[in-house]
Write a protein that holds these residues in place. Structure first.
Motif, PDB file in Angstrom:
ATOM      1  N   ILE A  47       0.861  -1.186   0.000  1.00  0.00           N
ATOM      2  CA  ILE A  47       0.000   0.000   0.000  1.00  0.00           C
ATOM      3  C   ILE A  47       0.896   1.233   0.000  1.00  0.00           C
ATOM      4  CG2 ILE A  47      -1.722   1.328   1.266  1.00  0.00           C
ATOM      5  CD1 ILE A  47      -2.644  -1.230   2.568  1.00  0.00           C
ATOM      6  N   GLU A  48       0.509   2.224  -0.781  1.00  0.00           N
ATOM      7  CA  GLU A  48       1.204   3.507  -0.759  1.00  0.00           C
ATOM      8  C   GLU A  48       0.342   4.496   0.027  1.00  0.00           C
ATOM      9  OE1 GLU A  48       3.308   6.484  -3.922  1.00  0.00           O
ATOM     10  OE2 GLU A  48       1.331   5.711  -4.440  1.00  0.00           O
ATOM     11  N   PHE A  49       0.911   5.082   1.059  1.00  0.00           N
ATOM     12  CA  PHE A  49       0.199   6.057   1.885  1.00  0.00           C
ATOM     13  C   PHE A  49       0.792   7.442   1.639  1.00  0.00           C
ATOM     14  CE2 PHE A  49      -0.496   8.582   5.667  1.00  0.00           C
ATOM     15  CZ  PHE A  49      -1.845   8.396   5.881  1.00  0.00           C
ATOM     16  N   PRO A  50       0.027   8.344   1.019  1.00  0.00           N
ATOM     17  CA  PRO A  50       0.528   9.706   0.792  1.00  0.00           C
ATOM     18  C   PRO A  50       0.247  10.591   2.010  1.00  0.00           C
ATOM     19  CG  PRO A  50      -1.572   9.431  -0.301  1.00  0.00           C
ATOM     20  CD  PRO A  50      -1.237   8.101   0.335  1.00  0.00           C
ATOM     21  N   PRO A  51       1.172  11.469   2.346  1.00  0.00           N
ATOM     22  CA  PRO A  51       0.935  12.372   3.478  1.00  0.00           C
ATOM     23  C   PRO A  51      -0.110  13.422   3.122  1.00  0.00           C
ATOM     24  CG  PRO A  51       2.968  12.964   2.379  1.00  0.00           C
ATOM     25  CD  PRO A  51       2.476  11.706   1.729  1.00  0.00           C
ATOM     26  N   LYS A  52      -0.642  14.057   4.123  1.00  0.00           N
ATOM     27  CA  LYS A  52      -1.703  15.037   3.919  1.00  0.00           C
ATOM     28  C   LYS A  52      -1.231  16.244   3.101  1.00  0.00           C
ATOM     29  CE  LYS A  52      -5.650  16.290   6.637  1.00  0.00           C
ATOM     30  NZ  LYS A  52      -6.148  16.495   7.981  1.00  0.00           N
ATOM     31  N   ASP A  53       0.060  16.551   3.144  1.00  0.00           N
ATOM     32  CA  ASP A  53       0.566  17.690   2.369  1.00  0.00           C
ATOM     33  C   ASP A  53       0.966  17.310   0.945  1.00  0.00           C
ATOM     34  OD1 ASP A  53       2.847  16.278   3.013  1.00  0.00           O
ATOM     35  OD2 ASP A  53       3.940  17.997   3.810  1.00  0.00           O
ATOM     36  N   ASP A  54       0.712  16.070   0.543  1.00  0.00           N
ATOM     37  CA  ASP A  54       0.972  15.623  -0.824  1.00  0.00           C
ATOM     38  C   ASP A  54       0.077  16.413  -1.786  1.00  0.00           C
ATOM     39  OD1 ASP A  54       2.083  13.214  -2.589  1.00  0.00           O
ATOM     40  OD2 ASP A  54      -0.026  13.506  -3.117  1.00  0.00           O
ATOM     41  N   PRO A  55       0.604  16.861  -2.927  1.00  0.00           N
ATOM     42  CA  PRO A  55      -0.202  17.662  -3.861  1.00  0.00           C
ATOM     43  C   PRO A  55      -1.509  16.986  -4.298  1.00  0.00           C
ATOM     44  CG  PRO A  55       2.104  17.757  -4.481  1.00  0.00           C
ATOM     45  CD  PRO A  55       1.991  16.763  -3.381  1.00  0.00           C
ATOM     46  N   MET A  56      -1.509  15.688  -4.530  1.00  0.00           N
ATOM     47  CA  MET A  56      -2.740  15.021  -4.949  1.00  0.00           C
ATOM     48  C   MET A  56      -3.750  14.969  -3.806  1.00  0.00           C
ATOM     49  SD  MET A  56      -4.631  13.788  -7.218  1.00  0.00           S
ATOM     50  CE  MET A  56      -3.602  13.535  -8.625  1.00  0.00           C
ATOM     51  N   VAL A  57      -3.301  14.722  -2.603  1.00  0.00           N
ATOM     52  CA  VAL A  57      -4.209  14.712  -1.447  1.00  0.00           C
ATOM     53  C   VAL A  57      -4.780  16.113  -1.258  1.00  0.00           C
ATOM     54  CG1 VAL A  57      -4.374  14.371   1.051  1.00  0.00           C
ATOM     55  CG2 VAL A  57      -3.022  12.791  -0.328  1.00  0.00           C
ATOM     56  N   GLN A  58      -3.937  17.127  -1.371  1.00  0.00           N
ATOM     57  CA  GLN A  58      -4.409  18.507  -1.246  1.00  0.00           C
ATOM     58  C   GLN A  58      -5.468  18.822  -2.300  1.00  0.00           C
ATOM     59  OE1 GLN A  58      -3.595  21.120   1.022  1.00  0.00           O
ATOM     60  NE2 GLN A  58      -3.009  19.266   2.109  1.00  0.00           N
ATOM     61  N   ARG A  59      -5.246  18.338  -3.504  1.00  0.00           N
ATOM     62  CA  ARG A  59      -6.213  18.565  -4.582  1.00  0.00           C
ATOM     63  C   ARG A  59      -7.549  17.875  -4.281  1.00  0.00           C
ATOM     64  NH1 ARG A  59      -4.945  16.728 -10.633  1.00  0.00           N
ATOM     65  NH2 ARG A  59      -7.049  16.936 -11.387  1.00  0.00           N
ATOM     66  N   LEU A  60      -7.480  16.659  -3.770  1.00  0.00           N
ATOM     67  CA  LEU A  60      -8.699  15.919  -3.445  1.00  0.00           C
ATOM     68  C   LEU A  60      -9.475  16.563  -2.295  1.00  0.00           C
ATOM     69  CD1 LEU A  60      -7.318  12.278  -3.728  1.00  0.00           C
ATOM     70  CD2 LEU A  60      -8.976  13.355  -5.260  1.00  0.00           C
ATOM     71  N   LEU A  61      -8.755  17.142  -1.353  1.00  0.00           N
ATOM     72  CA  LEU A  61      -9.402  17.745  -0.190  1.00  0.00           C
ATOM     73  C   LEU A  61      -9.765  19.217  -0.385  1.00  0.00           C
ATOM     74  CD1 LEU A  61      -7.209  16.238   2.688  1.00  0.00           C
ATOM     75  CD2 LEU A  61      -9.473  15.493   1.919  1.00  0.00           C
ATOM     76  N   ALA A  62      -9.344  19.813  -1.478  1.00  0.00           N
ATOM     77  CA  ALA A  62      -9.510  21.258  -1.683  1.00  0.00           C
ATOM     78  C   ALA A  62     -10.966  21.704  -1.668  1.00  0.00           C
ATOM     79  CB  ALA A  62      -8.854  21.679  -2.993  1.00  0.00           C
ATOM     80  N   GLN A  63     -11.858  20.870  -2.120  1.00  0.00           N
ATOM     81  CA  GLN A  63     -13.259  21.271  -2.255  1.00  0.00           C
ATOM     82  C   GLN A  63     -14.137  20.804  -1.094  1.00  0.00           C
ATOM     83  OE1 GLN A  63     -14.169  23.342  -4.724  1.00  0.00           O
ATOM     84  NE2 GLN A  63     -12.012  23.312  -5.288  1.00  0.00           N
ATOM     85  N   ARG A  64     -13.511  20.361  -0.021  1.00  0.00           N
ATOM     86  CA  ARG A  64     -14.321  19.891   1.104  1.00  0.00           C
ATOM     87  C   ARG A  64     -13.694  20.289   2.428  1.00  0.00           C
ATOM     88  NH1 ARG A  64     -14.592  13.649   0.937  1.00  0.00           N
ATOM     89  NH2 ARG A  64     -15.726  14.101   2.810  1.00  0.00           N
ATOM     90  N   GLU A  65     -14.500  20.258   3.442  1.00  0.00           N
ATOM     91  CA  GLU A  65     -14.023  20.536   4.793  1.00  0.00           C
ATOM     92  C   GLU A  65     -13.085  19.412   5.220  1.00  0.00           C
ATOM     93  OE1 GLU A  65     -15.848  20.872   9.295  1.00  0.00           O
ATOM     94  OE2 GLU A  65     -17.199  20.694   7.594  1.00  0.00           O
ATOM     95  N   ASP A  66     -12.019  19.782   5.909  1.00  0.00           N
ATOM     96  CA  ASP A  66     -11.052  18.789   6.374  1.00  0.00           C
ATOM     97  C   ASP A  66     -11.577  18.138   7.656  1.00  0.00           C
ATOM     98  OD1 ASP A  66      -8.937  17.206   7.060  1.00  0.00           O
ATOM     99  OD2 ASP A  66      -7.501  18.831   7.252  1.00  0.00           O
ATOM    100  N   ILE A  67     -12.143  16.947   7.510  1.00  0.00           N
ATOM    101  CA  ILE A  67     -12.678  16.210   8.656  1.00  0.00           C
ATOM    102  C   ILE A  67     -11.755  15.057   9.049  1.00  0.00           C
ATOM    103  CG2 ILE A  67     -15.080  16.795   8.148  1.00  0.00           C
ATOM    104  CD1 ILE A  67     -15.332  13.953   6.900  1.00  0.00           C
ATOM    105  N   PHE A  68     -10.556  15.063   8.489  1.00  0.00           N
ATOM    106  CA  PHE A  68      -9.632  13.943   8.679  1.00  0.00           C
ATOM    107  C   PHE A  68      -8.498  14.325   9.629  1.00  0.00           C
ATOM    108  CE2 PHE A  68     -11.488  13.788   4.411  1.00  0.00           C
ATOM    109  CZ  PHE A  68     -12.213  12.615   4.529  1.00  0.00           C
ATOM    110  N   SER A  69      -8.833  14.661  10.847  1.00  0.00           N
ATOM    111  CA  SER A  69      -7.823  15.100  11.821  1.00  0.00           C
ATOM    112  C   SER A  69      -6.863  13.979  12.217  1.00  0.00           C
ATOM    113  CB  SER A  69      -8.506  15.665  13.066  1.00  0.00           C
ATOM    114  OG  SER A  69      -9.304  14.662  13.679  1.00  0.00           O
ATOM    115  N   ASP A  70      -7.287  12.735  12.028  1.00  0.00           N
ATOM    116  CA  ASP A  70      -6.426  11.611  12.413  1.00  0.00           C
ATOM    117  C   ASP A  70      -5.678  11.016  11.220  1.00  0.00           C
ATOM    118  OD1 ASP A  70      -8.671  10.570  11.203  1.00  0.00           O
ATOM    119  OD2 ASP A  70      -9.028   9.023  12.697  1.00  0.00           O
TER     120      ASP A  70
END
Length: 62
Positions: A4-27
């Motif tokens: 499994i590849e786990f990208p960090p929250k500051d990864d550009p693709m993760v940032q792009r996926l989360l850009a349009q929604r509230e960040d509810i993933f504190s963990d």
């Protein structure tokens, strides 16, 4: 066995996926991910990919 590849929250693709929604993933962290995966499988190996921060995790469920 799997990988499994786990990208960090500051990864550009993760940032792009989360850009349009509230960040509810504190963990959302590699530590939490490894803990949860470790409850269901044996972690065989981990390797950080260069400067991008992505984590590869080899696991075995047998």
């Amino acid at each position: 066995m799997g990988v499994i590849e786990f990208p960090p929250k500051d990864d550009p693709m993760v940032q792009r996926l989360l850009a349009q929604r509230e960040d509810i993933f504190s963990d959302y962290s590699d530590e939490n991910f490894l803990s949860l995966l470790g409850q269901r499988a044996r972690i065989v190996r981990t390797e950080r990919l260069g400067n991008c921060g992505r984590l590869l995790v080899w696991y075995d469920r047998s």
